[in-house]
Each structure stands twice: as structure tokens, then as C-alpha cells.
Design a protein around this motif. Sequence first.
Motif, mmCIF file in Angstrom:
data_model
loop_
_atom_site.group_PDB
_atom_site.id
_atom_site.type_symbol
_atom_site.label_atom_id
_atom_site.label_comp_id
_atom_site.label_asym_id
_atom_site.label_seq_id
_atom_site.Cartn_x
_atom_site.Cartn_y
_atom_site.Cartn_z
ATOM 1 N N SER A 156 0.808 -1.225 0.000
ATOM 2 C CA SER A 156 0.000 0.000 0.000
ATOM 3 C C SER A 156 0.837 1.268 0.000
ATOM 4 O O SER A 156 0.367 2.330 -0.400
ATOM 5 N N CYS A 157 2.081 1.190 0.461
ATOM 6 C CA CYS A 157 2.887 2.404 0.590
ATOM 7 C C CYS A 157 3.973 2.508 -0.480
ATOM 8 O O CYS A 157 4.812 3.404 -0.410
ATOM 9 N N HIS A 158 4.006 1.591 -1.422
ATOM 10 C CA HIS A 158 5.049 1.588 -2.426
ATOM 11 C C HIS A 158 4.563 2.243 -3.718
ATOM 12 O O HIS A 158 3.372 2.288 -4.002
ATOM 13 N N SER A 159 5.516 2.732 -4.500
ATOM 14 C CA SER A 159 5.172 3.346 -5.778
ATOM 15 C C SER A 159 4.826 2.267 -6.802
ATOM 16 O O SER A 159 5.128 1.096 -6.624
ATOM 17 N N VAL A 160 4.206 2.691 -7.872
ATOM 18 C CA VAL A 160 3.787 1.772 -8.925
ATOM 19 C C VAL A 160 4.990 1.377 -9.771
ATOM 20 O O VAL A 160 5.806 2.214 -10.159
ATOM 21 N N ILE A 161 5.109 0.091 -10.059
ATOM 22 C CA ILE A 161 6.174 -0.430 -10.921
ATOM 23 C C ILE A 161 5.541 -0.964 -12.187
ATOM 24 O O ILE A 161 4.639 -1.791 -12.142
ATOM 25 N N ASN A 162 6.026 -0.479 -13.301
ATOM 26 C CA ASN A 162 5.478 -0.903 -14.591
ATOM 27 C C ASN A 162 6.466 -1.741 -15.397
ATOM 28 O O ASN A 162 6.066 -2.611 -16.165
ATOM 29 N N HIS A 163 7.769 -1.501 -15.205
ATOM 30 C CA HIS A 163 8.755 -2.248 -15.981
ATOM 31 C C HIS A 163 10.100 -2.258 -15.267
ATOM 32 O O HIS A 163 10.391 -1.394 -14.428
ATOM 33 N N LEU A 164 10.902 -3.244 -15.618
ATOM 34 C CA LEU A 164 12.279 -3.370 -15.163
ATOM 35 C C LEU A 164 13.126 -3.774 -16.359
ATOM 36 O O LEU A 164 12.704 -4.605 -17.168
ATOM 37 N N PHE A 165 14.324 -3.211 -16.469
ATOM 38 C CA PHE A 165 15.215 -3.531 -17.576
ATOM 39 C C PHE A 165 16.448 -4.265 -17.055
ATOM 40 O O PHE A 165 17.017 -3.901 -16.032
ATOM 41 N N PHE A 166 16.839 -5.305 -17.788
ATOM 42 C CA PHE A 166 18.061 -6.053 -17.525
ATOM 43 C C PHE A 166 18.892 -6.010 -18.807
ATOM 44 O O PHE A 166 18.860 -6.946 -19.600
ATOM 45 N N ALA A 167 19.591 -4.893 -19.057
ATOM 46 C CA ALA A 167 20.308 -4.686 -20.315
ATOM 47 C C ALA A 167 19.304 -4.732 -21.463
ATOM 48 O O ALA A 167 18.400 -3.902 -21.533
ATOM 49 N N ASP A 168 19.410 -5.749 -22.364
ATOM 50 C CA ASP A 168 18.488 -5.811 -23.500
ATOM 51 C C ASP A 168 17.273 -6.692 -23.227
ATOM 52 O O ASP A 168 16.457 -6.891 -24.121
ATOM 53 N N ASP A 169 17.143 -7.234 -22.025
ATOM 54 C CA ASP A 169 15.943 -7.959 -21.612
ATOM 55 C C ASP A 169 15.092 -7.042 -20.742
ATOM 56 O O ASP A 169 15.608 -6.113 -20.106
ATOM 57 N N MET A 170 13.796 -7.324 -20.692
ATOM 58 C CA MET A 170 12.924 -6.451 -19.912
ATOM 59 C C MET A 170 11.730 -7.220 -19.370
ATOM 60 O O MET A 170 11.342 -8.259 -19.913
ATOM 61 N N ILE A 171 11.197 -6.714 -18.279
ATOM 62 C CA ILE A 171 9.960 -7.220 -17.694
ATOM 63 C C ILE A 171 8.975 -6.054 -17.641
ATOM 64 O O ILE A 171 9.297 -4.983 -17.118
ATOM 65 N N ILE A 172 7.787 -6.259 -18.197
ATOM 66 C CA ILE A 172 6.730 -5.255 -18.171
ATOM 67 C C ILE A 172 5.513 -5.875 -17.503
ATOM 68 O O ILE A 172 5.134 -7.005 -17.812
ATOM 69 N N CYS A 173 4.897 -5.165 -16.577
ATOM 70 C CA CYS A 173 3.768 -5.707 -15.836
ATOM 71 C C CYS A 173 2.638 -4.682 -15.785
ATOM 72 O O CYS A 173 2.847 -3.481 -16.003
ATOM 73 N N GLY A 174 1.434 -5.178 -15.495
ATOM 74 C CA GLY A 174 0.286 -4.294 -15.429
ATOM 75 C C GLY A 174 -1.005 -5.056 -15.224
ATOM 76 O O GLY A 174 -0.990 -6.255 -14.897
ATOM 77 N N ARG A 175 -2.135 -4.377 -15.404
ATOM 78 C CA ARG A 175 -3.451 -4.990 -15.262
ATOM 79 C C ARG A 175 -3.742 -5.898 -16.461
ATOM 80 O O ARG A 175 -3.419 -5.547 -17.591
ATOM 81 N N ALA A 176 -4.363 -7.031 -16.197
ATOM 82 C CA ALA A 176 -4.666 -8.003 -17.257
ATOM 83 C C ALA A 176 -5.939 -7.598 -17.985
ATOM 84 O O ALA A 176 -6.971 -8.259 -17.897
ATOM 85 N N THR A 177 -5.856 -6.499 -18.711
ATOM 86 C CA THR A 177 -6.980 -6.024 -19.508
ATOM 87 C C THR A 177 -6.513 -5.792 -20.940
ATOM 88 O O THR A 177 -5.329 -5.530 -21.189
ATOM 89 N N LEU A 178 -7.444 -5.877 -21.863
ATOM 90 C CA LEU A 178 -7.109 -5.690 -23.274
ATOM 91 C C LEU A 178 -6.634 -4.267 -23.531
ATOM 92 O O LEU A 178 -5.715 -4.039 -24.327
#
Length: 280
Positions: A187-209
Motif C-alpha cells: 500500500s505504501c510503495h510506488s507503482v512499478i510498470n517495468h524493469l530492464f536487464f540490459a536488452d531484456d525487460m519485464i513489463i507488468c500491469g493490469r490483465a486487460t485488453l
Amino acid sequence: MNETNIVLIPKKEEVECATDFKPIGLTNVIYKIVAKIITIRLKSIIPRLISPLQNAFTPGRNILDNRIIASEIIHTLKKRKGRVGDFLVKLDLSKAYDKIEWSFLLKVLLLRGFSERFCNVILHCVTCENMRMVLNVIPGSPIQPERGLRQGYPLSPYLFLFCLDVLSRLLLNSIVEGNLKGIRLGSCHSVINHLFFADDMIICGRATLEELNNIQDCLQKFCNWSGQQINLEKSSIMFSPNVHRRIFRILSSLLRIRVIFCNEKYLGSYLEDKKFNRDN
């Protein structure tokens, strides 16, 4: 001074196709000295210019920090409840260094405030009028490349970070505009949308179209500008348990990547337990 010989290094023992090789550029010592001097000058200011969501090749940062955050995101996904679930997509850029457009790199450096003279020096280090492919220890006919960064040189990772930071800013702007929600870790943390690992990446969010379409728009813009391409074979997506099977089939088919469950090991973090059979 920057004439280059290209040598193909096999990535594995049994080579089956051209993508199983990694091209390495060989240049003379004078070029390496010039590139190293520029790299040392860039190194001191890189942390102030690159998004904190990118920890690779950045002085004062550790790529393991993003690994820990990724583990927390996966842990949050596994406990997610409610009507709307979340997703995490792992994306891999295909031949990332080889596909960077020089015009895009120059424009990025100019927009970041570097002088035109300095940008021209960078461009002279990146471009090459004569390049030869070495096969069986014999240099071939000269070719003229039109894009790409030299792999194996100290300057290339920093220039690539500037280019990839454009995608990070596109995603962050989408969050500010309300088009992307991201994932909140507590509840007290900022929103995280993505993380980069050099040329790899993780993107996260709501499971909506809608959210997935917005992410696709950001990726498409970045790929069109930079020349990058997503490697669908090495990419995957996972969903929280409260996402209906029909929904994640639709979303995964939209991205055309495989669905996984929580425990695949990626950079030391578990992302997949078992592969999902699309026929089930």
C-alpha cells in the motif's frame, strides 16, 4: 582508423542456423583508445541520465537489485485477488545491438543535451565505411553497414542504454497519462510498470485488453524508431491466479507469445513452474 573485421562466434556447440552465431567486431588499437576515453567521460554522468529502472552497465547500480524487485512482483502476482488480475511479460530484443539505427541514436543524444560536435564524434566511432566478414581466417569483400553498434567495445553498452531509455520514458509517460496502471507492491510503495536487464525487460500491469494494447503501442513506437524487434520465441507472459483462462488466452494470442506459470528461472528469479499447453 575504424575499419572493422567481423568474426562469427558460435553461441553453442551444435550450430544449426545463422542466429546461433554472435558477431564480434575487431578493430585497431587507436580506435579502442578513443572509444575508451569517450566511455570514461560518459561513465560519470550515465547514472544521472538513465532511468533508475535500468541497472545494467550503470555505475553505482547492481543488476541484482532488479532481480529482487522482480521476485517481489512475482510473489505479489501469486497472491493477487479481486476481479481484475495482473500480468507480467518477459520480453527479449532480437539482436539488439545489431539493429540500432544510427539516425535514432544521433537524435537521442542530441535531445539529451549533448553538443553536436560530441554527437558527431560518437557517430564517427559507431559508423564504419569499410567492414569485412572473416570466414575461415580469410577477410571477405568490403561491405558498408547502415546500422548497429559494435559488440565487445566499452562504448556500445552506454549508447545502447540511451536508446533503451526511450522505451522506459514512453512507458512512464503512459503511467502519468493514466493509460497504464502497473503493479503496486504494498500500500505504501510506488507503482512499478517495468524493469530492464540490459536488452531484456519485464513489463507488468493490469490483465486487460486496453492496458495490453497501450503497452503494444509503446513497444511498436520504440521498435519503429530504433529498428529493434521483439524475439517472440524467447518471450513469455504469466498471469495472476484470478485471471480467467479465457482472458489470458486472448491476451497471450494478442502478443503471440507462450503463457507460463510461476517458476521459470530468469536471472536467478523463478518465473515458470510448467509450460502452458495452448490446447487445454
